[in-house]
Design an enzyme around this catalytic site. Structure first.
Site, short mmCIF file in Angstrom:
data_model
loop_
_atom_site.label_atom_id
_atom_site.label_comp_id
_atom_site.label_asym_id
_atom_site.label_seq_id
_atom_site.Cartn_x
_atom_site.Cartn_y
_atom_site.Cartn_z
N PRO A 10 9.82 42.80 -15.65
CA PRO A 10 9.24 41.77 -14.79
C PRO A 10 9.31 42.07 -13.29
O PRO A 10 10.33 42.54 -12.79
CB PRO A 10 10.06 40.52 -15.12
CG PRO A 10 11.31 41.04 -15.74
CD PRO A 10 10.92 42.30 -16.46
N ASN A 11 8.21 41.77 -12.65
CA ASN A 11 8.03 41.85 -11.19
C ASN A 11 7.89 43.27 -10.65
O ASN A 11 7.57 43.44 -9.48
CB ASN A 11 9.17 41.12 -10.45
CG ASN A 11 9.19 39.65 -10.76
OD1 ASN A 11 8.16 38.98 -10.64
ND2 ASN A 11 10.31 39.13 -11.21
N ARG A 18 5.46 43.90 -1.85
CA ARG A 18 6.31 42.86 -1.25
C ARG A 18 7.75 43.35 -1.19
O ARG A 18 8.14 44.23 -1.95
CB ARG A 18 6.27 41.57 -2.10
CG ARG A 18 4.85 41.14 -2.31
CD ARG A 18 4.68 39.73 -2.73
NE ARG A 18 3.35 39.63 -3.33
CZ ARG A 18 3.03 38.87 -4.35
NH1 ARG A 18 3.92 38.09 -4.89
NH2 ARG A 18 1.81 38.87 -4.82
N TYR A 23 12.99 47.06 -2.13
CA TYR A 23 12.55 47.94 -3.23
C TYR A 23 11.68 49.11 -2.78
O TYR A 23 11.17 49.86 -3.61
CB TYR A 23 11.84 47.11 -4.31
CG TYR A 23 12.77 46.13 -4.98
CD1 TYR A 23 13.81 46.59 -5.78
CD2 TYR A 23 12.64 44.76 -4.80
CE1 TYR A 23 14.69 45.71 -6.38
CE2 TYR A 23 13.51 43.86 -5.40
CZ TYR A 23 14.53 44.35 -6.20
OH TYR A 23 15.41 43.49 -6.81
N ASN A 74 13.37 50.37 -17.23
CA ASN A 74 13.80 49.50 -16.14
C ASN A 74 13.43 48.09 -16.56
O ASN A 74 12.27 47.68 -16.43
CB ASN A 74 13.12 49.87 -14.81
CG ASN A 74 13.67 49.03 -13.66
OD1 ASN A 74 14.36 48.04 -13.88
ND2 ASN A 74 13.35 49.43 -12.43
N ALA A 77 15.04 42.11 -14.11
CA ALA A 77 16.05 41.05 -14.22
C ALA A 77 16.46 40.77 -15.67
O ALA A 77 17.56 40.24 -15.91
CB ALA A 77 15.54 39.77 -13.56
N GLU A 98 18.79 53.71 -19.23
CA GLU A 98 18.61 52.53 -18.37
C GLU A 98 18.41 53.00 -16.93
O GLU A 98 19.16 53.85 -16.44
CB GLU A 98 19.85 51.64 -18.46
CG GLU A 98 19.75 50.43 -17.53
CD GLU A 98 21.00 49.57 -17.57
OE1 GLU A 98 21.94 49.87 -18.34
OE2 GLU A 98 21.02 48.58 -16.82
N HIS A 100 17.43 51.83 -12.78
CA HIS A 100 17.18 50.84 -11.73
C HIS A 100 16.92 51.54 -10.42
O HIS A 100 17.58 52.55 -10.10
CB HIS A 100 18.38 49.90 -11.57
CG HIS A 100 18.66 49.14 -12.82
ND1 HIS A 100 17.88 48.08 -13.24
CD2 HIS A 100 19.60 49.33 -13.78
CE1 HIS A 100 18.34 47.64 -14.39
NE2 HIS A 100 19.38 48.39 -14.74
N ARG A 107 25.20 45.31 -5.55
CA ARG A 107 24.46 44.08 -5.22
C ARG A 107 25.23 42.85 -5.71
O ARG A 107 26.43 42.91 -5.94
CB ARG A 107 23.04 44.18 -5.79
CG ARG A 107 22.26 45.37 -5.20
CD ARG A 107 20.84 45.41 -5.68
NE ARG A 107 20.08 44.24 -5.20
CZ ARG A 107 18.86 43.94 -5.65
NH1 ARG A 107 18.27 44.70 -6.55
NH2 ARG A 107 18.24 42.87 -5.18
O1 CA2 Z 1 16.73 47.87 -9.01
C1 CA2 Z 1 15.99 47.65 -9.98
O2 CA2 Z 1 15.19 48.49 -10.41
C2 CA2 Z 1 16.01 46.28 -10.64
O3 CA2 Z 1 15.80 46.47 -12.04
C3 CA2 Z 1 14.88 45.49 -10.03
C4 CA2 Z 1 14.83 44.04 -10.51
C5 CA2 Z 1 16.20 43.37 -10.36
O4 CA2 Z 1 16.16 42.07 -10.89
C6 CA2 Z 1 17.30 44.17 -11.03
O5 CA2 Z 1 18.52 43.52 -10.80
C7 CA2 Z 1 17.36 45.58 -10.46
C8 CA2 Z 1 13.82 43.23 -9.72
C9 CA2 Z 1 12.46 43.82 -9.65
C10 CA2 Z 1 11.65 43.03 -8.65
O6 CA2 Z 1 10.68 43.86 -8.11
C11 CA2 Z 1 10.03 43.41 -7.00
C12 CA2 Z 1 9.27 44.32 -6.33
C13 CA2 Z 1 8.60 43.93 -5.21
C14 CA2 Z 1 8.67 42.62 -4.77
C15 CA2 Z 1 9.43 41.70 -5.45
C16 CA2 Z 1 10.11 42.10 -6.58
#
Ligand code: CA2
Length: 147
Positions: A10-11, A18, A23, A74, A77, A98, A100, A107
């Site tokens: 997700p996301n 964004r 990120y 990946n 969340a 896994e 990230h 974090r």
């Molecule tokens: O660091 C990572 O790759 C995460 O898997 C990213 C997740 C986060 O919830 C994990 O704890 C760590 C979040 C991805 C959100 O991606 C976005 C990218 C651009 C704008 C907003 C969110």
């Protein structure tokens, strides 16, 4: 030649559009190209899939059985919440790395727990998009050792 599934949760479709301060500025399309190019260079078949839906990710893991030799995941969340993804990985008996982008251990406390880690052969985090190449190296090296 190994067949590898790179699965993003997700996301992650928002990457590069964004919150670049968190990120980075690389898009998911660019990361997927990096992964496919890694496969072409190293003689592996790499397939990429992203979904914002937990059930779709569970389906993709189930469908990987008999099709792919391993998964780079990946889970976003869902890493920190999803017993369903953990059970799906355990059920298919495929090696999973896994991955990230960020260092989840540096974090917030809630990101330190990973259900995926319990059923993965290893975890790579904190190296940004380059982590996908590291994960593919780790997975193909692992598969080579098994054959
Ligand atoms: O660091 C990572 O790759 C995460 O898997 C990213 C997740 C986060 O919830 C994990 O704890 C760590 C979040 C991805 C959100 O991606 C976005 C990218 C651009 C704008 C907003 C969110």
């Amino acid at each position: 030649m190994a067949s590898i599934l790179v699965l993003n949760g997700p996301n992650l479709n928002l990457l590069g559009t964004r919150q670049p301060e968190v990120y980075g500025s690389t898009t998911l399309a660019e990361i997927e190209t990096l992964c496919v190019d890694y496969g072409a260079t190293n003689g592996h078949d790499v397939t990429c899939f992203q979904s914002n839906h937990e059930g779709a990710l569970v389906d993709a893991i189930h469908n990987a059985r008999g099709v792919h030799n391993g998964i780079v995941l990946n889970a976003g969340a869902y890493t920190h919440t999803s017993i369903a993804l953990m059970d799906a990985i355990a059920s298919v008996e495929l090696p999973v790395i896994e991955l990230h982008l960020s260092n989840i251990h540096a974090r917030e406390e809630f990101r330190h727990k990973s259900y995926i880690a319990k059923v993965s052969i290893g975890q790579i985090c904190g190296f940004g998009p380059a982590g996908y190449g590291l994960a593919l190296d780790a997975l193909t090296g692992h598969l080579k050792g098994m054959s």
